[in-house]
Scaffold this active site. Structure first.
Site, PDB file in Angstrom:
ATOM      1  N   TYR A  99      -2.244 -16.195  14.252  1.00  0.00           N
ATOM      2  CA  TYR A  99      -2.195 -17.287  13.285  1.00  0.00           C
ATOM      3  C   TYR A  99      -0.768 -17.784  13.090  1.00  0.00           C
ATOM      4  O   TYR A  99       0.174 -17.004  12.988  1.00  0.00           O
ATOM      5  CB  TYR A  99      -2.757 -16.843  11.942  1.00  0.00           C
ATOM      6  CG  TYR A  99      -4.254 -16.650  11.942  1.00  0.00           C
ATOM      7  CD1 TYR A  99      -5.111 -17.731  12.088  1.00  0.00           C
ATOM      8  CD2 TYR A  99      -4.798 -15.382  11.784  1.00  0.00           C
ATOM      9  CE1 TYR A  99      -6.488 -17.554  12.079  1.00  0.00           C
ATOM     10  CE2 TYR A  99      -6.171 -15.196  11.767  1.00  0.00           C
ATOM     11  CZ  TYR A  99      -7.010 -16.293  11.914  1.00  0.00           C
ATOM     12  OH  TYR A  99      -8.367 -16.113  11.915  1.00  0.00           O
ATOM     13  N   LYS A 134      -4.341  11.613  -7.748  1.00  0.00           N
ATOM     14  CA  LYS A 134      -4.794  10.316  -8.246  1.00  0.00           C
ATOM     15  C   LYS A 134      -4.905   9.313  -7.093  1.00  0.00           C
ATOM     16  O   LYS A 134      -4.542   9.606  -5.954  1.00  0.00           O
ATOM     17  CB  LYS A 134      -3.831   9.789  -9.304  1.00  0.00           C
ATOM     18  CG  LYS A 134      -2.418   9.549  -8.785  1.00  0.00           C
ATOM     19  CD  LYS A 134      -1.499   9.049  -9.888  1.00  0.00           C
ATOM     20  CE  LYS A 134      -0.098   8.796  -9.328  1.00  0.00           C
ATOM     21  NZ  LYS A 134       0.806   8.207 -10.331  1.00  0.00           N
TER      22      LYS A 134
END
Length: 357
Positions: free
Chosen positions: A253, A35
């Site tokens: 940042y 999955k």
């Protein structure tokens, strides 16, 4: 030239890990859980690589099962969440898919089908997400018998199998065994990846190995390699810039990291836009030219910074491994405050999957 960021998928390692699960499942069998796009590895290629080894696949939803059928594979496929719409029951019959039923609504969708698909029943033994209560099983079986629905088996899911010190797995196992006593013809499936590594844990007829197929640990107290698993995905890139930061200079940042001494720094062409976790902070390990380094500052969308003090001769173009054969994904996940499942399934489509072996 294409961007150097890639996820290299070692299909021989995948087959090796499945073989380990299969051997631990004896005398039962192991359905390969593929999955979430094969846990980020590519569902079609993963299923094809296991086609000669795995007798059955397990997925979460119909779309994943149809992707396997589109890849040309006719193996039995178990839908672990069942289906999400009434019309999909007929698709299961047409495509020889076996939905796992967990609700009265799904049961009601079988009424209008002349020939229902073969189904499994999910029992809630303590996980308390999905499933019928064990006490309701006799009535459920009688109802399905009246509708001439063939039930392949019973399934449950463990909540604490990753913790060897927690007794709850034994409790859940006992609940399922007691519920199944009256129905000896039904197959039983309980074993997630972690259950394969629990001493004396019965795996019954079908186990369901997932994360272990991809080389990451399902356990709290051991890494994948410590369990004998081989890493399947190596997430790699390159340095695209190298410079020296002087004391007091920051990077990235928010200027969250500041150099205290002259520090050689490299910029790597990977970021959260590729699925590398933004929350991986300073100190998260990586490997440059075979030598461990650490991340510094914040991860950006397309790049991140590493401290090159341990490899001062590094240059742009040098290889970087974010996880893989040189650096276990379990260690990276722990440093980033998450789990390997999250990292593997989070690698975005922007990153090319390159298949080897």
């Amino acid at each position: 030239m294409p961007r150097p960021t890639q996820a290299i998928i070692d299909l021989e390692a995948l087959r090796f890990n499945y073989g380990l699960a299969r051997d631990r499942a004896v005398p039962g069998q192991a359905m390969a859980v593929v999955k979430a796009d094969g846990y980020g590895h590519g569902i079609a290629r993963v299923a094809q690589a296991l086609a000669s080894d795995a007798p059955c696949y397990a997925v979460a939803c119909l779309e994943e099962a149809l992707a396997i059928r589109k890849a040309g594979l006719a193996h039995p496929i178990v839908l672990l969440e069942g289906v999400h719409a009434e019309k999909d029951m007929s698709v299961c019959l047409e495509q020889s898919l076996e939905p796992v039923l967990h609700s009265d609504m799904q049961l009601s969708w079988l009424r209008g089908i002349a020939t229902p698909p073969v189904v499994w029943l999910k029992l809630n033994t303590g996980m308390n997400r999905l499933g019928f209560e064990p006490r309701d099983l006799p009535a459920l079986m009688a109802r399905l018998d009246q509708q001439e629905v063939r039930v392949r088996g019973l399934m449950t899911h463990f909540a604490c199998a990753d913790d060897l010190a927690d007794p709850f797995t034994q409790v859940q196992t006992a609940v399922l065994e007691k519920a199944a006593e009256a129905f000896p013809g039904l197959l039983l499936s309980v074993g997630n990846s972690a259950a394969h590594f629990r001493p004396e844990q019965p795996l019954f007829h079908w186990s369901r190995p997932g994360i272990m197929l991809y080389g990451a640990t399902p356990m709290l107290d051991a890494s994948g390699p410590e369990l004998g698993l081989k890493p399947v995905m190596s997430l790699v890139s390159e340095l695209i810039s190298v410079r020296t930061l002087e004391p007091g200079m920051t990077v990235g940042y928010g200027a969250t990291w500041q150099a205290e001494i002259p520090t050689p720094m490299g910029i790597v062409a990977i970021g959260y836009g590729d699925g590398y976790p933004r929350h991986a902070g300073t100190g998260t390990p990586a490997v440059v030219n075979g030598t461990r380094v650490r991340l510094i500052g914040r991860v950006s969308m397309d790049m991140l910074a590493v401290d090159l003090s341990s490899v001062p001769d590094a240059q742009p173009g040098d290889p970087v491994e974010l996880w893989g054969g040189q650096l276990g994904i379990d260690e990276v996940a722990a440093s980033a405050g998450t789990i390997a499942y999250d990292l593997l399934t989070g690698v975005t489509p922007r990153v090319p999957r390159v298949y080897v072996n």
